[in-house]
Every structure is written in C-alpha cells, then in structure tokens.
Design a protein around this motif. Structure first.
Motif, PDB file in Angstrom:
ATOM      1  N   ASN A  48       0.831  -1.208   0.000  1.00  0.00           N
ATOM      2  CA  ASN A  48       0.000   0.000   0.000  1.00  0.00           C
ATOM      3  C   ASN A  48       0.863   1.254   0.000  1.00  0.00           C
ATOM      4  O   ASN A  48       0.586   2.214  -0.727  1.00  0.00           O
ATOM      5  CB  ASN A  48      -0.917   0.014   1.226  1.00  0.00           C
ATOM      6  CG  ASN A  48      -1.987  -1.059   1.166  1.00  0.00           C
ATOM      7  OD1 ASN A  48      -2.276  -1.602   0.088  1.00  0.00           O
ATOM      8  ND2 ASN A  48      -2.569  -1.402   2.310  1.00  0.00           N
ATOM      9  N   TYR A  95       2.443   1.742  -3.476  1.00  0.00           N
ATOM     10  CA  TYR A  95       1.507   2.326  -4.451  1.00  0.00           C
ATOM     11  C   TYR A  95       1.318   3.817  -4.180  1.00  0.00           C
ATOM     12  O   TYR A  95       1.267   4.638  -5.112  1.00  0.00           O
ATOM     13  CB  TYR A  95       0.158   1.609  -4.374  1.00  0.00           C
ATOM     14  CG  TYR A  95       0.052   0.415  -5.292  1.00  0.00           C
ATOM     15  CD1 TYR A  95      -0.013   0.588  -6.673  1.00  0.00           C
ATOM     16  CD2 TYR A  95       0.013  -0.886  -4.785  1.00  0.00           C
ATOM     17  CE1 TYR A  95      -0.112  -0.515  -7.524  1.00  0.00           C
ATOM     18  CE2 TYR A  95      -0.076  -1.992  -5.620  1.00  0.00           C
ATOM     19  CZ  TYR A  95      -0.138  -1.788  -6.998  1.00  0.00           C
ATOM     20  OH  TYR A  95      -0.227  -2.875  -7.844  1.00  0.00           O
ATOM     21  N   LYS A  96       1.217   4.174  -2.909  1.00  0.00           N
ATOM     22  CA  LYS A  96       1.034   5.582  -2.555  1.00  0.00           C
ATOM     23  C   LYS A  96       2.232   6.413  -3.009  1.00  0.00           C
ATOM     24  O   LYS A  96       2.081   7.506  -3.569  1.00  0.00           O
ATOM     25  CB  LYS A  96       0.850   5.706  -1.044  1.00  0.00           C
ATOM     26  CG  LYS A  96       0.623   7.128  -0.561  1.00  0.00           C
ATOM     27  CD  LYS A  96       0.423   7.132   0.954  1.00  0.00           C
ATOM     28  CE  LYS A  96       0.244   8.547   1.471  1.00  0.00           C
ATOM     29  NZ  LYS A  96       0.065   8.581   2.951  1.00  0.00           N
ATOM     30  N   GLY A 147       2.376   6.569  -6.866  1.00  0.00           N
ATOM     31  CA  GLY A 147       1.308   7.432  -7.355  1.00  0.00           C
ATOM     32  C   GLY A 147       1.618   8.901  -7.200  1.00  0.00           C
ATOM     33  O   GLY A 147       1.194   9.728  -8.030  1.00  0.00           O
ATOM     34  N   PRO A 190      -5.980   5.010  -9.688  1.00  0.00           N
ATOM     35  CA  PRO A 190      -6.226   3.661  -9.149  1.00  0.00           C
ATOM     36  C   PRO A 190      -5.051   2.730  -9.459  1.00  0.00           C
ATOM     37  O   PRO A 190      -4.246   2.980 -10.349  1.00  0.00           O
ATOM     38  CB  PRO A 190      -7.504   3.218  -9.865  1.00  0.00           C
ATOM     39  CG  PRO A 190      -7.600   4.075 -11.075  1.00  0.00           C
ATOM     40  CD  PRO A 190      -6.942   5.362 -10.759  1.00  0.00           C
ATOM     41  N   ARG A 191      -5.004   1.631  -8.709  1.00  0.00           N
ATOM     42  CA  ARG A 191      -3.871   0.725  -8.833  1.00  0.00           C
ATOM     43  C   ARG A 191      -3.729   0.140 -10.229  1.00  0.00           C
ATOM     44  O   ARG A 191      -2.609  -0.016 -10.739  1.00  0.00           O
ATOM     45  CB  ARG A 191      -3.997  -0.412  -7.818  1.00  0.00           C
ATOM     46  CG  ARG A 191      -3.799   0.030  -6.379  1.00  0.00           C
ATOM     47  CD  ARG A 191      -3.684  -1.169  -5.459  1.00  0.00           C
ATOM     48  NE  ARG A 191      -3.401  -0.767  -4.089  1.00  0.00           N
ATOM     49  CZ  ARG A 191      -3.087  -1.593  -3.118  1.00  0.00           C
ATOM     50  NH1 ARG A 191      -3.028  -2.910  -3.366  1.00  0.00           N
ATOM     51  NH2 ARG A 191      -2.831  -1.155  -1.894  1.00  0.00           N
ATOM     52  N   GLN A 192      -4.885  -0.199 -10.836  1.00  0.00           N
ATOM     53  CA  GLN A 192      -4.768  -0.823 -12.145  1.00  0.00           C
ATOM     54  C   GLN A 192      -4.159   0.122 -13.174  1.00  0.00           C
ATOM     55  O   GLN A 192      -3.438  -0.307 -14.090  1.00  0.00           O
ATOM     56  CB  GLN A 192      -6.136  -1.336 -12.638  1.00  0.00           C
ATOM     57  CG  GLN A 192      -7.224  -0.284 -12.760  1.00  0.00           C
ATOM     58  CD  GLN A 192      -8.038  -0.159 -11.487  1.00  0.00           C
ATOM     59  OE1 GLN A 192      -7.503  -0.384 -10.404  1.00  0.00           O
ATOM     60  NE2 GLN A 192      -9.322   0.185 -11.608  1.00  0.00           N
ATOM     61  N   ILE A 221      -1.942   2.506 -12.383  1.00  0.00           N
ATOM     62  CA  ILE A 221      -0.505   2.550 -12.051  1.00  0.00           C
ATOM     63  C   ILE A 221       0.189   1.304 -12.576  1.00  0.00           C
ATOM     64  O   ILE A 221       1.302   1.381 -13.118  1.00  0.00           O
ATOM     65  CB  ILE A 221      -0.316   2.687 -10.527  1.00  0.00           C
ATOM     66  CG1 ILE A 221      -0.860   4.026 -10.027  1.00  0.00           C
ATOM     67  CG2 ILE A 221       1.157   2.533 -10.141  1.00  0.00           C
ATOM     68  CD1 ILE A 221      -0.811   4.196  -8.522  1.00  0.00           C
ATOM     69  N   ASP A 222      -0.480   0.138 -12.446  1.00  0.00           N
ATOM     70  CA  ASP A 222       0.105  -1.107 -12.960  1.00  0.00           C
ATOM     71  C   ASP A 222       0.345  -1.015 -14.451  1.00  0.00           C
ATOM     72  O   ASP A 222       1.377  -1.481 -14.958  1.00  0.00           O
ATOM     73  CB  ASP A 222      -0.815  -2.291 -12.645  1.00  0.00           C
ATOM     74  CG  ASP A 222      -0.846  -2.627 -11.149  1.00  0.00           C
ATOM     75  OD1 ASP A 222       0.042  -2.150 -10.429  1.00  0.00           O
ATOM     76  OD2 ASP A 222      -1.766  -3.361 -10.735  1.00  0.00           O
ATOM     77  N   ARG A 240       3.239  -3.633 -12.273  1.00  0.00           N
ATOM     78  CA  ARG A 240       3.055  -4.089 -10.888  1.00  0.00           C
ATOM     79  C   ARG A 240       4.378  -4.534 -10.282  1.00  0.00           C
ATOM     80  O   ARG A 240       4.633  -4.322  -9.091  1.00  0.00           O
ATOM     81  CB  ARG A 240       2.045  -5.240 -10.859  1.00  0.00           C
ATOM     82  CG  ARG A 240       1.834  -5.829  -9.470  1.00  0.00           C
ATOM     83  CD  ARG A 240       0.857  -6.976  -9.501  1.00  0.00           C
ATOM     84  NE  ARG A 240      -0.490  -6.515  -9.841  1.00  0.00           N
ATOM     85  CZ  ARG A 240      -1.536  -7.330 -10.019  1.00  0.00           C
ATOM     86  NH1 ARG A 240      -1.362  -8.642  -9.909  1.00  0.00           N
ATOM     87  NH2 ARG A 240      -2.717  -6.848 -10.325  1.00  0.00           N
ATOM     88  N   VAL A 297       6.252  -1.717  -8.654  1.00  0.00           N
ATOM     89  CA  VAL A 297       5.672  -1.309  -7.372  1.00  0.00           C
ATOM     90  C   VAL A 297       6.061  -2.305  -6.291  1.00  0.00           C
ATOM     91  O   VAL A 297       6.471  -1.930  -5.185  1.00  0.00           O
ATOM     92  CB  VAL A 297       4.138  -1.192  -7.474  1.00  0.00           C
ATOM     93  CG1 VAL A 297       3.542  -0.803  -6.126  1.00  0.00           C
ATOM     94  CG2 VAL A 297       3.743  -0.181  -8.538  1.00  0.00           C
ATOM     95  N   GLN A 346       2.273 -11.727  -6.849  1.00  0.00           N
ATOM     96  CA  GLN A 346       0.881 -11.655  -6.417  1.00  0.00           C
ATOM     97  C   GLN A 346       0.414 -13.002  -5.848  1.00  0.00           C
ATOM     98  O   GLN A 346       0.504 -14.040  -6.495  1.00  0.00           O
ATOM     99  CB  GLN A 346      -0.017 -11.261  -7.595  1.00  0.00           C
ATOM    100  CG  GLN A 346      -1.484 -11.109  -7.255  1.00  0.00           C
ATOM    101  CD  GLN A 346      -1.755  -9.923  -6.347  1.00  0.00           C
ATOM    102  OE1 GLN A 346      -1.114  -8.891  -6.487  1.00  0.00           O
ATOM    103  NE2 GLN A 346      -2.694 -10.067  -5.422  1.00  0.00           N
TER     104      GLN A 346
END
Length: 461
Positions: free
Chosen positions: A29, A32-33, A36, A50-52, A54-55, A60, A63, A101
């Motif tokens: 988390n 990602y922050k 971002g 949103p994460r997707q 950023i991915d 991913r 990150v 993941q």
C-alpha cells in the motif's frame, strides 16, 4: 511469518524468512502511494490514480520491488526477536525472491551474532594498582611547579647552562647556500628542552652572549631528514628567578595567607587526584583481567566492518585538514602495518568489552537512571562548550543522531564494570586490599548528601 535459524559458526547464523502475501499489504500500500505521488497520469490528480492504472503505466513488478526493502527490514526484525538472535553488526541479505501476487515472500539473511561464552567468578579476578599514597616529596614537587609558574627571567653575564633561557639567531646552509626558510633571529629557547634542532642544546651549554658556533643538524619541514650547517649566535642569556617559598608566596599564588595552609591544600588536592587515579586504574585493570579471563570468539565480519568504518572516518578527518593519510602516519610515527595492527587490537578489545559488559548488565538487570543520564549529557555539553541557551538543541541533535542511545549504552557498561570491580580483589603496590570507598571515592559522601536532601524535602512536606 515463518522463520528458521541455521547456525553457520559460533559467531554467525543464517535466517530464512517466509512472509504470507497478505502480511505484505502495509508495504505494498505504501509503495503504491509513493509511486502514485511520483508519476503524472492524465485525468488523475497526483496520488489519486487507481492501482490498475498505475500497474499499466509503471508495472506491478516495479511497485512490488519498491515494497521489498521495507518488507525485508520489518520482517527481519521480527525474525530476530522471535528466534532470540543476538545480532551484531549489519545483517547481509544473501537471497531474496521478488514479490509475486498471492505468493509468499521469501528471503534469506546471514548475520554475526553474540557467541556463547562463560563468565568467570568475579571474585577470582585479582589486580594490582601501582598508584601509591601522596608523599611529602610529591607535595614538594607540586609546590616547586607552582613556583615555576610565578618565576621571572633575568639577563645574566655568564655562559648558558641547562635550564637557562637564551635568545639566539640561527642560519642554516647547504653547500654554502642558505636554506629557504632556514633563518630566524631573536628566538627565545630553553636550554635542554630539546624542542628545536638536534645537537643545539649541547652546543648552547657554555656559550655566552656574543658567542657564535656552527653545528651540523638534521632539518625539519620541507627538507626534513636532510643535513645542514647551522650557524648559532647567542645574543642574550637569561636565568630563571624563583620566588621564595614562604608566606608571601602563598598569599601571592593562592587564596591562603600562610605557606602551611597552601601546603595542606596542595596535599589535599593531590590526595583527591590520587584517589581518582587509583580508582580509574582499578577499573581499567579489572576490565583487562575480565576480558583476559573470558574465552570469547569474535565475529570476523563485524570486526572487519568496524575496522573499515573507523579507518574511513579517520581518513575523512585527515583529508579535511588538507593532508594525506600517508602524511598522518608519518606524523604519528607509524607504518601502515603498525597502524592496521593497533586498529584491529583496539576494535577487538572494544567489541569484547561491549559484549561481555552487555551480558553482565542484562543478567543483573542494570538500568541507567534518568539522573545519571542527565548528568552525563550535561557533562558532555560542558566539555564541548555548548552555551546554556543551546543545550536543548544539543540534546535534540543527540536524540536524532543516536547519541543518546550511545551514551545510555556506555553508562550501562560502566554500571556493569562497577559490579565486577566490587567483587574482584584489588590491591595496591604494598599488597593492601582497596576498600569500596577507595574504589569509588566520594560516592558515600554524595549518597549521604542526597539522603540528607531527601529527608529535608520530606520534613518540609
């Protein structure tokens, strides 16, 4: 989190750690922050994508890679605690698998550890301190040094003797040519002090004002080690005049009216200094005996890392003073091999001291009181000349750079050493065993004063 420990040697272990993916959430988390906030994506304010998205933009895997370091550090600390590993130095990450993941995160570290060892019976330790009691000869010698501080110089018409002061001119030449920077006039020099050219003091004895002489001597500075002819001319000879050791001197040199009072005060001061010196010698020799009595294997990597750190720090200081490390070694009269040997000895001794005294402090549950900590911080501030209005800033800096923890650790070691000194047998040069009052001078008086103050506070309440 799961972890296992494998012993590689008495001073080194391997920790294998497995962290379930769901326990990585706080680190992912945060990653990602952070990512971002760093990237700019059209249609989204910084940190709001949103994460997707950023991915898609950075991947991913990138990150997850940013989450690895904090995940390793946090879970390594947990593994060390859970497995009761007494880690030394900086752990070395030897294997790490990328975060994937839904899969456990696995990594392996190796670290030096405090080895197992047996402490000796402290009562079996016996040391002898050389510091003796204050004699009348010691008092006479100190009074003589006080006379020297109030002496004056008088010009005399005679040849110079050892202890006299002469005013001289010097001129150094090589092959008839004057050495650059090799001449000086009107220099004051104490005959016999040995702080100028080799052979100069011997030549000056017997020379009177107006006498000249040429000697051969070794130069210093840029021509260090080279031989030159040095012309010496004496222009003045002065002898030291000492004041009479009487009541008038006592009144001039101190707050006392009589020589007897000054003598008593001098004896008391020397006895206080002697008691402190004897106690310090007892501590140092007891510590040396303790370390000698313990069979303690030291972790080589920790020793090597500390050697490199100390050497690097010293080299930085030398460079800041506009010199080279080779010039520093020359100045202190050591070869590189001698320096390395002494540095290793110092590091190993300090590490042994830290491990052994740390063990004693833990077993005896010794803790540093707030009063002792405050007193030491104040002492260090005074020693460094910190103005009173900047004291809090000094404390804040210590707190930020870890200085307070270092002070606390050092004080805790001192408390542990005191426990050993109390139980060891300490004798003076005559074979007399030192009492606790000898070993800790002034402590009983301080404790009695503190108790009296506490009783007074209670009475006022």
């Amino acid at each position: 989190m799961k972890s296992t420990v494998e012993t590689l040697s008495p001073t080194r272990v391997r920790l294998s750690v497995e962290v379930p993916f769901e326990e990585l959430a706080p680190y992912i988390n945060e990653a990602y922050k952070s990512v971002g906030q760093q990237i700019r994506i059209p249609g989204f304010r910084p940190g709001k994508a949103p994460r997707q998205v950023i991915d898609q933009r950075v991947g991913r895997e990138s990150v997850f890679a940013q989450a690895m370091d904090p995940a390793v550090q946090a879970n390594l600390n947990k593994a060390v605690t859970e497995n009761d590993v007494n880690a030394l130095g900086r752990p070395e990450l030897t294997e790490v698998k990328p975060i994937e993941q839904g899969k456990p995160f696995e990594f392996v570290v190796e670290t030096d550890v405090t080895p197992a060892f047996e402490l000796p019976d402290f009562a079996s330790l016996k040391v002898t301190v050389e510091a003796g009691d204050v004699t009348e000869e010691d008092v006479d010698k100190d009074l003589e040094s006080q006379r020297l501080r109030f002496s004056s110089l008088k010009t005399v018409e005679r040849a110079a003797a050892e202890g006299d002061f002469v005013v001289i001119d010097l001129r150094a030449t090589q092959n008839g040519e004057e050495v650059e920077g090799g001449s000086v006039t009107g220099m004051s020099h104490e005959v016999g002090s040995g702080n100028l050219l080799d052979g100069l003091d011997e030549a000056l004895i017997g020379m009177a004002a107006g006498d000249e002489k040429t000697i051969q001597s070794t130069l210093a500075g840029e021509q260090e080690g080279e031989t030159a002819d040095v012309e010496v001319k004496v222009t003045q000879v002065k002898e030291r005049e000492l004041p009479e050791l009487d009541d008038d001197f006592a009144e001039m040199a101190s707050q006392f009216d009589t020589l007897a009072e000054l003598r008593d005060s001098t004896r008391e001061r020397l006895e206080t200094q002697g008691a402190t010196g004897k106690a310090n010698e007892a501590r140092q020799k007891t510590l040396e005996a303790l370390i000698e009595a313990v069979d303690l294997p030291l972790p080589e990597k920790t020793v090597t890392d500390e050697i490199e750190h100390t050497r690097g720090h010293l080299q930085e200081q030398v460079v800041q003073l506009a010199g080279s490390f080779e010039e520093y070694l020359t100045a202190v009269g050591k070869t590189a091999e001698e320096f390395d040997t002494e540095l290793r000895d110092d590091v190993e001794s300090n590490l042994s001291q830290s491990i052994i005294l740390g063990r004693i402090a833990s077993e005896r549950e010794l803790e540093v009181s707030g009063e002792l900590m405050t007193a030491e911080v104040v002492r260090q501030a005074q020693q460094r000349g910190v103005p009173q209005d900047q004291f809090q800033r000094f404390v804040d800096e210590l707190r930020t750079n870890g200085g307070l923890q270092q002070i606390a650790a050092s004080l805790r070691q001192q408390l542990a050493l005191e426990e050993v000194v109390k139980e060891a047998t300490v004798v003076d040069a005559s074979g007399k065993e030192l009492t606790e009052e000898d070993l800790f001078p002034g402590r009983k008086a301080a404790e009695a004063e503190a108790e009296a103050a506490e009783d007074e506070d209670k009475t006022e309440e």
